[in-house]
Write a protein that holds these residues in place. Structure first.
Motif, mmCIF file in Angstrom:
data_model
loop_
_atom_site.group_PDB
_atom_site.id
_atom_site.type_symbol
_atom_site.label_atom_id
_atom_site.label_comp_id
_atom_site.label_asym_id
_atom_site.label_seq_id
_atom_site.Cartn_x
_atom_site.Cartn_y
_atom_site.Cartn_z
ATOM 1 N N PRO A 1 68.470 78.867 -57.764
ATOM 2 C CA PRO A 1 68.572 77.958 -58.909
ATOM 3 C C PRO A 1 67.239 77.265 -59.150
ATOM 4 C CG PRO A 1 70.360 77.608 -57.349
ATOM 5 C CD PRO A 1 69.392 78.546 -56.710
ATOM 6 N N GLY A 2 66.948 77.062 -60.386
ATOM 7 C CA GLY A 2 65.685 76.423 -60.740
ATOM 8 C C GLY A 2 65.499 76.499 -62.233
ATOM 9 N N HIS A 3 65.086 77.655 -62.718
ATOM 10 C CA HIS A 3 64.918 77.833 -64.168
ATOM 11 C C HIS A 3 66.244 77.546 -64.861
ATOM 12 C CE1 HIS A 3 63.140 79.281 -67.827
ATOM 13 N NE2 HIS A 3 64.060 80.214 -67.973
ATOM 14 N N THR A 4 67.326 78.074 -64.314
ATOM 15 C CA THR A 4 68.681 77.760 -64.734
ATOM 16 C C THR A 4 69.536 77.740 -63.462
ATOM 17 O OG1 THR A 4 69.303 80.073 -65.066
ATOM 18 C CG2 THR A 4 68.414 78.916 -66.981
ATOM 19 N N PRO A 5 70.704 77.096 -63.473
ATOM 20 C CA PRO A 5 71.513 76.994 -62.252
ATOM 21 C C PRO A 5 71.924 78.343 -61.665
ATOM 22 C CG PRO A 5 72.292 75.422 -63.878
ATOM 23 C CD PRO A 5 71.274 76.293 -64.569
ATOM 24 N N GLU A 6 72.174 79.344 -62.508
ATOM 25 C CA GLU A 6 72.655 80.638 -62.015
ATOM 26 C C GLU A 6 71.512 81.618 -61.706
ATOM 27 O OE1 GLU A 6 71.576 81.398 -66.054
ATOM 28 O OE2 GLU A 6 72.710 79.754 -65.209
ATOM 29 N N SER A 7 70.274 81.147 -61.719
ATOM 30 C CA SER A 7 69.126 82.030 -61.465
ATOM 31 C C SER A 7 69.234 82.726 -60.114
ATOM 32 C CB SER A 7 67.820 81.237 -61.500
ATOM 33 O OG SER A 7 67.510 80.813 -62.795
ATOM 34 N N ILE A 8 68.844 84.008 -60.117
ATOM 35 C CA ILE A 8 68.824 84.786 -58.883
ATOM 36 C C ILE A 8 67.478 85.481 -58.752
ATOM 37 C CG2 ILE A 8 71.315 85.178 -58.754
ATOM 38 C CD1 ILE A 8 70.805 88.000 -59.963
ATOM 39 N N SER A 9 67.160 85.843 -57.535
ATOM 40 C CA SER A 9 66.038 86.722 -57.234
ATOM 41 C C SER A 9 66.615 87.955 -56.558
ATOM 42 C CB SER A 9 65.037 86.044 -56.302
ATOM 43 O OG SER A 9 64.416 84.961 -56.961
ATOM 44 N N ILE A 10 65.875 89.032 -56.609
ATOM 45 C CA ILE A 10 66.351 90.298 -56.042
ATOM 46 C C ILE A 10 65.299 90.821 -55.065
ATOM 47 C CG2 ILE A 10 67.046 92.659 -56.597
ATOM 48 C CD1 ILE A 10 67.493 91.528 -59.543
ATOM 49 N N VAL A 11 65.745 91.085 -53.865
ATOM 50 C CA VAL A 11 64.879 91.715 -52.864
ATOM 51 C C VAL A 11 65.214 93.203 -52.871
ATOM 52 C CG1 VAL A 11 64.263 91.820 -50.414
ATOM 53 C CG2 VAL A 11 64.905 89.608 -51.457
ATOM 54 N N ALA A 12 64.206 94.026 -53.167
ATOM 55 C CA ALA A 12 64.399 95.479 -53.210
ATOM 56 C C ALA A 12 63.757 96.090 -51.974
ATOM 57 C CB ALA A 12 63.757 96.048 -54.473
ATOM 58 N N ARG A 13 64.556 96.901 -51.274
ATOM 59 C CA ARG A 13 64.064 97.569 -50.067
ATOM 60 C C ARG A 13 64.456 99.034 -50.108
ATOM 61 N NH1 ARG A 13 66.408 92.861 -47.281
ATOM 62 N NH2 ARG A 13 64.692 91.581 -46.574
ATOM 63 N N GLU A 14 63.604 99.839 -49.495
ATOM 64 C CA GLU A 14 63.936 101.240 -49.300
ATOM 65 C C GLU A 14 64.163 101.454 -47.818
ATOM 66 O OE1 GLU A 14 62.466 105.585 -50.820
ATOM 67 O OE2 GLU A 14 60.979 104.012 -50.617
ATOM 68 N N THR A 15 65.341 101.934 -47.474
ATOM 69 C CA THR A 15 65.664 102.174 -46.059
ATOM 70 C C THR A 15 65.121 103.527 -45.650
ATOM 71 O OG1 THR A 15 67.792 103.171 -46.604
ATOM 72 C CG2 THR A 15 67.767 100.789 -46.220
ATOM 73 N N LYS A 16 64.991 103.710 -44.349
ATOM 74 C CA LYS A 16 64.518 104.992 -43.831
ATOM 75 C C LYS A 16 65.603 106.033 -44.019
ATOM 76 C CE LYS A 16 61.492 102.935 -40.439
ATOM 77 N NZ LYS A 16 61.154 102.793 -39.046
ATOM 78 N N SER A 17 65.194 107.261 -44.190
ATOM 79 C CA SER A 17 66.179 108.335 -44.320
ATOM 80 C C SER A 17 66.900 108.532 -43.009
ATOM 81 C CB SER A 17 65.507 109.633 -44.757
ATOM 82 O OG SER A 17 64.554 110.026 -43.811
ATOM 83 N N SER A 18 68.147 108.985 -43.066
ATOM 84 C CA SER A 18 68.942 109.159 -41.856
ATOM 85 C C SER A 18 68.714 110.497 -41.220
ATOM 86 C CB SER A 18 70.416 108.977 -42.144
ATOM 87 O OG SER A 18 70.780 109.592 -43.349
#
Length: 129
Positions: free
Chosen positions: A112-129
């Protein structure tokens, strides 16, 4: 991971296409009104847009979320903090939620900050299995 930024200088607006080439799933974050680039770029890269994520309600400019949903059938999502509610169907994204596109994982953070419902997104790539 496919991570493509689109920048609209006249509005100082950045949006993103994030996709997993192993599964062909993708999301668009904060789409601009003209959604044709996302649709064509996703098609060229063999991606299907499954989610449209708005990091906050954009009262300061027109977003392309409704146009992109019409073009792709993707779900529209917002954060859950605050009292702002859309007048159309949404898939809420609560803090800590993980969207798995395959090897690409998106984790939602309430910021929350810009608006109360604001979110950030962390994008990750996992290792192949």
């Amino acid at each position: 991971m496919i991570f493509q930024q689109y920048y609209l200088e006249c509005l100082s607006h950045a949006s993103y296409l994030i996709g997993d080439p192993t599964t062909g799933k993708a999301v668009v974050v904060d789409p601009q009104r003209d959604v044709s680039s996302y649709v064509s770029d996703a098609q060229e890269q063999g991606l299907t847009i499954t989610h449209i994520i708005e990091t906050h309600f954009h009262a300061d400019f027109l977003s392309g979320h409704l146009e992109l949903r019409r073009a792709t059938g993707a779900a529209i999502s917002y954060g859950t903090v605050g009292s702002a509610r859309a007048e159309f169907a949404t898939e809420p994204l609560e803090d800590g939620r993980r969207l798995e596109l395959g090897r690409v994982v998106l984790e939602i953070r309430d910021t929350p900050g810009h608006t109360p419902e604001s979110i950030s997104i962390v994008a990750r790539e996992t290792k192949s299995s």
